[in-house]
Scaffold this motif. Sequence first.
Motif, PDB file in Angstrom:
ATOM      1  N   MET A 140       0.673  -1.164  -0.181  1.00  0.00           N
ATOM      2  CA  MET A 140      -0.159  -0.006  -0.165  1.00  0.00           C
ATOM      3  C   MET A 140       0.838   1.359   0.221  1.00  0.00           C
ATOM      4  SD  MET A 140      -3.326   0.075  -0.185  1.00  0.00           S
ATOM      5  CE  MET A 140      -3.726   1.689  -1.249  1.00  0.00           C
ATOM      6  N   GLY A 141       1.846   1.505   0.704  1.00  0.00           N
ATOM      7  CA  GLY A 141       2.791   2.471   0.781  1.00  0.00           C
ATOM      8  C   GLY A 141       3.413   2.717  -0.629  1.00  0.00           C
ATOM      9  N   MET A 142       3.760   1.699  -1.223  1.00  0.00           N
ATOM     10  CA  MET A 142       4.464   1.955  -2.643  1.00  0.00           C
ATOM     11  C   MET A 142       3.235   2.336  -3.556  1.00  0.00           C
ATOM     12  SD  MET A 142       7.118  -0.987  -3.057  1.00  0.00           S
ATOM     13  CE  MET A 142       6.429  -2.500  -2.793  1.00  0.00           C
ATOM     14  N   PHE A 143       1.935   1.693  -3.543  1.00  0.00           N
ATOM     15  CA  PHE A 143       1.085   2.097  -4.465  1.00  0.00           C
ATOM     16  C   PHE A 143       0.589   3.401  -4.283  1.00  0.00           C
ATOM     17  CE2 PHE A 143      -3.520   2.429  -5.312  1.00  0.00           C
ATOM     18  CZ  PHE A 143      -3.475   2.316  -6.474  1.00  0.00           C
ATOM     19  N   LEU A 144       0.366   3.880  -2.894  1.00  0.00           N
ATOM     20  CA  LEU A 144       0.184   5.039  -2.826  1.00  0.00           C
ATOM     21  C   LEU A 144       0.949   6.323  -3.216  1.00  0.00           C
ATOM     22  CD1 LEU A 144      -1.691   4.708   0.810  1.00  0.00           C
ATOM     23  CD2 LEU A 144      -2.786   5.370  -1.240  1.00  0.00           C
ATOM     24  N   ASP A 164      20.006  -3.165   4.632  1.00  0.00           N
ATOM     25  CA  ASP A 164      20.029  -3.651   3.096  1.00  0.00           C
ATOM     26  C   ASP A 164      19.127  -2.831   2.132  1.00  0.00           C
ATOM     27  OD1 ASP A 164      17.503  -4.400   3.222  1.00  0.00           O
ATOM     28  OD2 ASP A 164      17.774  -6.475   2.860  1.00  0.00           O
ATOM     29  N   ALA A 165      19.307  -3.398   0.872  1.00  0.00           N
ATOM     30  CA  ALA A 165      18.686  -2.146  -0.104  1.00  0.00           C
ATOM     31  C   ALA A 165      17.339  -2.081   0.133  1.00  0.00           C
ATOM     32  CB  ALA A 165      18.939  -2.878  -1.407  1.00  0.00           C
ATOM     33  N   ARG A 166      16.520  -3.189   0.325  1.00  0.00           N
ATOM     34  CA  ARG A 166      14.823  -3.049   0.602  1.00  0.00           C
ATOM     35  C   ARG A 166      14.725  -2.165   1.883  1.00  0.00           C
ATOM     36  NH1 ARG A 166      10.519  -7.059  -1.307  1.00  0.00           N
ATOM     37  NH2 ARG A 166      10.729  -5.926  -3.008  1.00  0.00           N
ATOM     38  N   LEU A 167      15.044  -2.358   2.890  1.00  0.00           N
ATOM     39  CA  LEU A 167      14.810  -1.927   3.870  1.00  0.00           C
ATOM     40  C   LEU A 167      15.400  -0.132   3.812  1.00  0.00           C
ATOM     41  CD1 LEU A 167      14.735  -4.754   5.129  1.00  0.00           C
ATOM     42  CD2 LEU A 167      15.296  -4.040   7.228  1.00  0.00           C
ATOM     43  N   THR A 168      16.554  -0.070   3.519  1.00  0.00           N
ATOM     44  CA  THR A 168      16.898   1.551   3.215  1.00  0.00           C
ATOM     45  C   THR A 168      16.136   2.195   2.520  1.00  0.00           C
ATOM     46  OG1 THR A 168      19.204   0.727   3.637  1.00  0.00           O
ATOM     47  CG2 THR A 168      19.096   2.679   2.739  1.00  0.00           C
ATOM     48  N   LEU A 228      19.484  -9.293   2.780  1.00  0.00           N
ATOM     49  CA  LEU A 228      18.859 -10.177   3.762  1.00  0.00           C
ATOM     50  C   LEU A 228      17.232 -10.404   3.619  1.00  0.00           C
ATOM     51  CD1 LEU A 228      19.751 -11.730   6.072  1.00  0.00           C
ATOM     52  CD2 LEU A 228      19.320  -9.549   7.495  1.00  0.00           C
ATOM     53  N   HIS A 229      16.663  -9.454   2.940  1.00  0.00           N
ATOM     54  CA  HIS A 229      15.085  -9.373   2.673  1.00  0.00           C
ATOM     55  C   HIS A 229      14.992 -10.287   1.742  1.00  0.00           C
ATOM     56  CE1 HIS A 229      11.007  -8.436   1.959  1.00  0.00           C
ATOM     57  NE2 HIS A 229      11.105  -7.665   3.039  1.00  0.00           N
ATOM     58  N   ILE A 275      12.787   0.848  -7.460  1.00  0.00           N
ATOM     59  CA  ILE A 275      14.118   0.490  -6.733  1.00  0.00           C
ATOM     60  C   ILE A 275      13.929  -0.512  -5.436  1.00  0.00           C
ATOM     61  CG2 ILE A 275      16.028   1.305  -5.262  1.00  0.00           C
ATOM     62  CD1 ILE A 275      16.491   3.691  -7.032  1.00  0.00           C
ATOM     63  N   ILE A 276      12.714  -0.036  -4.634  1.00  0.00           N
ATOM     64  CA  ILE A 276      12.306  -0.898  -3.459  1.00  0.00           C
ATOM     65  C   ILE A 276      11.987  -2.229  -4.081  1.00  0.00           C
ATOM     66  CG2 ILE A 276      10.301  -1.202  -1.580  1.00  0.00           C
ATOM     67  CD1 ILE A 276      10.159   1.844  -1.430  1.00  0.00           C
ATOM     68  N   TYR A 277      10.782  -2.139  -5.105  1.00  0.00           N
ATOM     69  CA  TYR A 277      10.212  -3.515  -5.702  1.00  0.00           C
ATOM     70  C   TYR A 277      11.329  -4.268  -6.046  1.00  0.00           C
ATOM     71  CZ  TYR A 277       6.800  -6.393  -7.472  1.00  0.00           C
ATOM     72  OH  TYR A 277       6.163  -7.588  -7.786  1.00  0.00           O
ATOM     73  N   PHE A 278      12.444  -3.991  -6.732  1.00  0.00           N
ATOM     74  CA  PHE A 278      13.236  -4.847  -7.534  1.00  0.00           C
ATOM     75  C   PHE A 278      14.553  -4.865  -6.597  1.00  0.00           C
ATOM     76  CE2 PHE A 278      10.596  -3.276 -11.063  1.00  0.00           C
ATOM     77  CZ  PHE A 278      10.146  -4.581 -11.536  1.00  0.00           C
ATOM     78  N   SER A 279      14.651  -4.283  -5.413  1.00  0.00           N
ATOM     79  CA  SER A 279      15.904  -4.475  -4.892  1.00  0.00           C
ATOM     80  C   SER A 279      16.273  -6.044  -4.461  1.00  0.00           C
ATOM     81  CB  SER A 279      15.763  -3.537  -3.524  1.00  0.00           C
ATOM     82  OG  SER A 279      14.631  -3.974  -2.829  1.00  0.00           O
ATOM     83  N   VAL A 280      15.152  -6.741  -4.051  1.00  0.00           N
ATOM     84  CA  VAL A 280      15.431  -8.224  -3.778  1.00  0.00           C
ATOM     85  C   VAL A 280      16.034  -9.019  -4.941  1.00  0.00           C
ATOM     86  CG1 VAL A 280      14.171  -8.308  -1.881  1.00  0.00           C
ATOM     87  CG2 VAL A 280      13.124  -8.530  -4.309  1.00  0.00           C
ATOM     88  N   ASP A 281      15.920  -8.582  -6.130  1.00  0.00           N
ATOM     89  CA  ASP A 281      16.453  -9.149  -7.262  1.00  0.00           C
ATOM     90  C   ASP A 281      17.785  -8.561  -7.825  1.00  0.00           C
ATOM     91  OD1 ASP A 281      14.036 -10.690  -7.099  1.00  0.00           O
ATOM     92  OD2 ASP A 281      13.145  -9.267  -8.619  1.00  0.00           O
TER      93      ASP A 281
END
Lengths: 273, 66
Positions: free
Chosen positions: A69-73, A129-133, A186-187, A175-181
């Motif tokens: 929701m945070g990303m979509f908003l 890590d990338a996603r949390l940051t 760690l995420h 960046i958030i969405y694809f950070s894990v790829d």
Amino acid sequence: MSSRSVPWLKFTAPANFYALAQRLTPWLWAGAALLCLAALYIGFFVAPAEAHQGESYRILYIHVATAWMGMFLYLLMALYGGIYLVWRIKMADIMARSIAPTGALMTFLSLWTGALWGAPTWGTFWVWDARLTSTLVLLFLFLGYIALHGAADDREKGGRAASLLAVIGAINVPIIYFSVDWWYNLHQGSSVIRADGPSMAPSMLTAMLLMIAGIWLYSAAVVLRRAQVEALEREPRSEWAQAAAAGRMTRTQRELAAAESVREHTSQEEGQA
Amino acid sequence: MWDGIGDFLAMGGYAGYVWGSYGVTAAVLLLEGVLLGRRRRRAHALLQRRTRRAAAGSQSKGGNER
């Protein structure tokens, strides 16, 4: 730009928007409550414990829902901000400004629930890590938008500066969405949207999807409500706002106000040309 | 699936984490609703005062004519 030729343009007039939101919000509240209760029921009383994480995984229902929701908003806020920058439609600024607090709350909740899930699972509340940051950056972008909007003496100036920030900051969402790829993280990667289908038990998936839908409807309701109030606050002298506050805006008042909005917008455009 | 309410509340030893997540979420959403409701009532009250003042103004004008 006649409001007859493009139907949705009708709702760029605050009076028309107000009436539409008035009709929608009760259903959105009810739907949100229903879906969230169903999600909690299935999530806590039907879905079994997870093999590796035990019961702590149940945090993820609310964690994933608020993170999405945070990303979509944010994307929606940037879209309205962009519309405001290009076409100077006041209602777009009202919408973007009304989305920001709920977006910030959702992002905060995703970080909070993520920390409480990470503590027993990873052994730490936080890692850079990338996603949390990048999610923390998203929270600061929401807060920066709110601060910038209120910083200028002139609301239009503040609105434009904040909208520009919102549009530029939108780069953070992919960046958030694809950070894990993209980076070592760690995420964990995605377990709902995958090429080989979701990797969880059906009851867990059902609870998660219901929670996402519930949080979606909640956000829609609260954003529309806030936009209604924001519209009233910005037009305190108008007849439609005074009638709406008393709960009796007539069709004639609404149509007159809408025609006035169109005139105002056209004269403003001509003034700039 | 749960062995009584105590077992449910204990959440397999993760009570603080699970209830800390759902509790804060509920509190934050509730707070958002309460604050928004207050802002809405304030905006309505302000607009209604304006309406009454405008109505009183036009009434006193009518009184002068008599």
